[in-house]
Design a protein around this motif. Structure first.
Motif, PDB file in Angstrom:
ATOM      1  N   MET A   1       1.031  -1.170   0.111  1.00  0.00           N
ATOM      2  CA  MET A   1       0.042  -0.126  -0.081  1.00  0.00           C
ATOM      3  C   MET A   1       0.658   1.058  -0.006  1.00  0.00           C
ATOM      4  O   MET A   1       1.658   1.008   0.919  1.00  0.00           O
ATOM      5  CB  MET A   1      -0.739   0.267   1.314  1.00  0.00           C
ATOM      6  N   ALA A   2       0.560   2.469  -0.650  1.00  0.00           N
ATOM      7  CA  ALA A   2       1.215   3.063  -0.678  1.00  0.00           C
ATOM      8  C   ALA A   2       1.401   4.144   0.060  1.00  0.00           C
ATOM      9  O   ALA A   2      -0.056   4.567   1.092  1.00  0.00           O
ATOM     10  CB  ALA A   2       0.661   4.149  -2.485  1.00  0.00           C
ATOM     11  N   GLY A   3       2.344   5.236   0.571  1.00  0.00           N
ATOM     12  CA  GLY A   3       2.609   5.627   1.860  1.00  0.00           C
ATOM     13  C   GLY A   3       1.382   7.490   1.177  1.00  0.00           C
ATOM     14  O   GLY A   3       0.992   6.700   0.166  1.00  0.00           O
ATOM     15  N   MET A   4       1.810   8.129   2.046  1.00  0.00           N
ATOM     16  CA  MET A   4       1.318   9.538   1.480  1.00  0.00           C
ATOM     17  C   MET A   4       2.664  10.586   1.928  1.00  0.00           C
ATOM     18  O   MET A   4       3.330  10.791   2.688  1.00  0.00           O
ATOM     19  CB  MET A   4      -0.446  10.239   2.382  1.00  0.00           C
ATOM     20  N   LEU A  68      11.345  10.775  -4.143  1.00  0.00           N
ATOM     21  CA  LEU A  68      10.065  10.789  -3.164  1.00  0.00           C
ATOM     22  C   LEU A  68       9.272  10.097  -3.164  1.00  0.00           C
ATOM     23  O   LEU A  68       8.129   9.906  -2.514  1.00  0.00           O
ATOM     24  CB  LEU A  68      10.414  12.599  -2.036  1.00  0.00           C
ATOM     25  N   VAL A  69       8.895  10.294  -4.773  1.00  0.00           N
ATOM     26  CA  VAL A  69       7.732   9.895  -4.875  1.00  0.00           C
ATOM     27  C   VAL A  69       7.925   7.934  -4.600  1.00  0.00           C
ATOM     28  O   VAL A  69       6.653   7.537  -4.710  1.00  0.00           O
ATOM     29  CB  VAL A  69       6.826  10.343  -6.398  1.00  0.00           C
ATOM     30  N   ASP A  70       9.135   7.985  -5.539  1.00  0.00           N
ATOM     31  CA  ASP A  70       9.302   6.487  -5.661  1.00  0.00           C
ATOM     32  C   ASP A  70       9.265   5.662  -4.249  1.00  0.00           C
ATOM     33  O   ASP A  70       8.920   4.732  -3.873  1.00  0.00           O
ATOM     34  CB  ASP A  70      10.454   6.025  -6.553  1.00  0.00           C
ATOM     35  N   GLN A  71      10.092   6.856  -3.152  1.00  0.00           N
ATOM     36  CA  GLN A  71       9.634   5.681  -1.404  1.00  0.00           C
ATOM     37  C   GLN A  71       8.111   6.073  -1.243  1.00  0.00           C
ATOM     38  O   GLN A  71       8.333   4.851  -0.444  1.00  0.00           O
ATOM     39  CB  GLN A  71      10.175   7.044  -0.501  1.00  0.00           C
ATOM     40  N   GLN A  74       7.234   2.814  -2.973  1.00  0.00           N
ATOM     41  CA  GLN A  74       6.487   1.922  -1.861  1.00  0.00           C
ATOM     42  C   GLN A  74       6.341   1.995  -0.316  1.00  0.00           C
ATOM     43  O   GLN A  74       6.640   0.527   0.391  1.00  0.00           O
ATOM     44  CB  GLN A  74       8.610   1.843  -0.978  1.00  0.00           C
ATOM     45  N   GLY A  75       5.624   2.276  -0.026  1.00  0.00           N
ATOM     46  CA  GLY A  75       4.534   2.205   1.379  1.00  0.00           C
ATOM     47  C   GLY A  75       5.094   2.995   1.966  1.00  0.00           C
ATOM     48  O   GLY A  75       4.748   3.316   3.926  1.00  0.00           O
ATOM     49  N   LYS A  76       6.861   4.182   2.334  1.00  0.00           N
ATOM     50  CA  LYS A  76       6.806   4.823   2.725  1.00  0.00           C
ATOM     51  C   LYS A  76       5.832   6.578   3.266  1.00  0.00           C
ATOM     52  O   LYS A  76       5.274   6.641   2.550  1.00  0.00           O
ATOM     53  CB  LYS A  76       7.790   5.062   3.008  1.00  0.00           C
ATOM     54  N   LYS A  98       2.042  17.896  -7.123  1.00  0.00           N
ATOM     55  CA  LYS A  98       1.792  17.432  -8.529  1.00  0.00           C
ATOM     56  C   LYS A  98       2.395  16.675  -9.198  1.00  0.00           C
ATOM     57  O   LYS A  98       1.381  15.948  -9.243  1.00  0.00           O
ATOM     58  CB  LYS A  98       2.300  19.371  -9.886  1.00  0.00           C
ATOM     59  N   LYS A  99       3.662  16.252  -8.473  1.00  0.00           N
ATOM     60  CA  LYS A  99       4.508  14.867  -8.596  1.00  0.00           C
ATOM     61  C   LYS A  99       3.241  13.262  -8.113  1.00  0.00           C
ATOM     62  O   LYS A  99       3.255  12.461  -8.507  1.00  0.00           O
ATOM     63  CB  LYS A  99       5.249  14.351  -9.052  1.00  0.00           C
ATOM     64  N   CYS A 100       3.212  14.172  -7.254  1.00  0.00           N
ATOM     65  CA  CYS A 100       1.601  13.007  -5.996  1.00  0.00           C
ATOM     66  C   CYS A 100       0.873  12.585  -7.044  1.00  0.00           C
ATOM     67  O   CYS A 100       0.654  11.250  -6.791  1.00  0.00           O
ATOM     68  CB  CYS A 100       1.754  13.423  -4.606  1.00  0.00           C
ATOM     69  N   GLN A 101       0.226  13.824  -6.896  1.00  0.00           N
ATOM     70  CA  GLN A 101      -0.829  13.650  -7.698  1.00  0.00           C
ATOM     71  C   GLN A 101      -1.231  13.124  -9.084  1.00  0.00           C
ATOM     72  O   GLN A 101      -1.972  12.334  -9.325  1.00  0.00           O
ATOM     73  CB  GLN A 101      -1.835  15.445  -7.740  1.00  0.00           C
TER      74      GLN A 101
END
Length: 284
Positions: A1-4, A68-71, A74-76, A98-101
């Motif tokens: 599950m992805a982090g936020m 950071l998006v990659d982290q 990975q669930g962080k 924007k990259k997170c969205q």
């Protein structure tokens, strides 16, 4: 599950403005992305926060955002903080958001201090409508374009400025906007906080003999709607009534509608335009 991603507002001067929710979040996430880790370590140490930090600033915002998006994929969970105030406001955090969205990663904001809002509420100027400009661009042409737009702005204008550029910026504002009311907000929430309601011209005179110190937020009075109307009427009145009528008729208006609009533009009764045109036509 992805982090936020958590956007965490930090104090702009007074450490007492740190919210319990932000302190708790910074202590519980897996990683803190900070604008300047050397500056932020003092904040974390004050609140006993041991979370690992990584730098995230203007000069690495694109590649570091990808990391950071990659982290987070990975669930962080990651918290983003700026040197002071709310991240992503006049700040490289907007790139990460924007990259997170785009990646479908959830983003939430933990509200708190923001220098622009603090200054607005202290300015004594209208708070109903305002625009935030942040730092004016260093590029000369871009700055001239923005200042030209601000000249017609009717909302209260908020600008950030460093002390070594303050006098130059005040001069540019005076030259473009004229001598409007301005409130200079300096060192907000800190020991030497100063709020100075004045005019742009008086501020320029002050800093001829006194060196600016500290970070500033400038709250500048917008152009009043009355002033805009008066300037528009002056512009129309510099045009002959014949040319004024022709402007609207060539745009597709019939004569009656054009007369009504010309009268409205010039702030006179419609009969004055009618009488003038009759005399003008008879003289022809």
């Amino acid at each position: 599950m992805a982090g936020m991603l958590y956007l965490c507002a930090t104090p702009i001067g007074n450490l007492g403005d740190m919210t319990p929710r932000v302190a708790e979040t910074l202590g519980s996430v897996d990683l803190i992305a900070a604008e300047d880790t050397r500056n932020s370590i003092k904040l974390l140490n004050h609140f006993g926060i041991k979370t690992s930090m990584t730098s995230y600033h203007e000069y690495n915002k694109v590649e570091k955002a990808d990391y950071l998006v990659d982290q987070m994929r990975q669930g962080k969970n990651v918290a983003l903080i700026s040197d002071a105030g709310t991240p992503a406001v006049s700040d490289p955090g907007e790139v990460l958001v924007k990259k997170c969205q785009d990646a479908g990663i959830r983003v939430t904001s933990l509200p708190g201090p923001a220098a622009c809002i603090t200054a607005l509420t202290l300015s004594g100027l209208s708070t109903r409508r305002f625009c935030f400009e942040g730092f004016l661009p260093s590029d000369k042409k871009e700055k001239e374009q923005i200042l030209a737009e601000l000249k017609e702005e009717s909302r209260t204008i908020l600008i950030y400025e460093a002390p070594h550029h303050l006098t130059r910026t005040l001069g540019e504002l005076y030259e473009t906007l004229g001598d409007r009311r301005i409130t200079l907000c300096r060192e907000l929430t800190k020991k030497f906080e100063t709020i100075l309601p004045t005019t742009i011209g008086q501020a320029l005179a002050l800093y001829e003999t006194e060196a600016p110190r500290g970070e500033y937020v400038l709250a500048v009075e917008g152009k009043s709607l009355r002033q805009k109307k008066e300037e528009k009427q002056e512009a129309w009145q510099s045009m002959s009534i014949e040319d004024h009528m022709a402007f609207y008729e060539e745009g597709g208006m019939d004569e009656k509608s054009a007369m009504k609009q010309v009268a409205r533009d010039r702030g006179v009764p419609k009969r004055e335009i009618y009488q003038y045109l009759n005399i003008y036509r008879q003289s022809d």
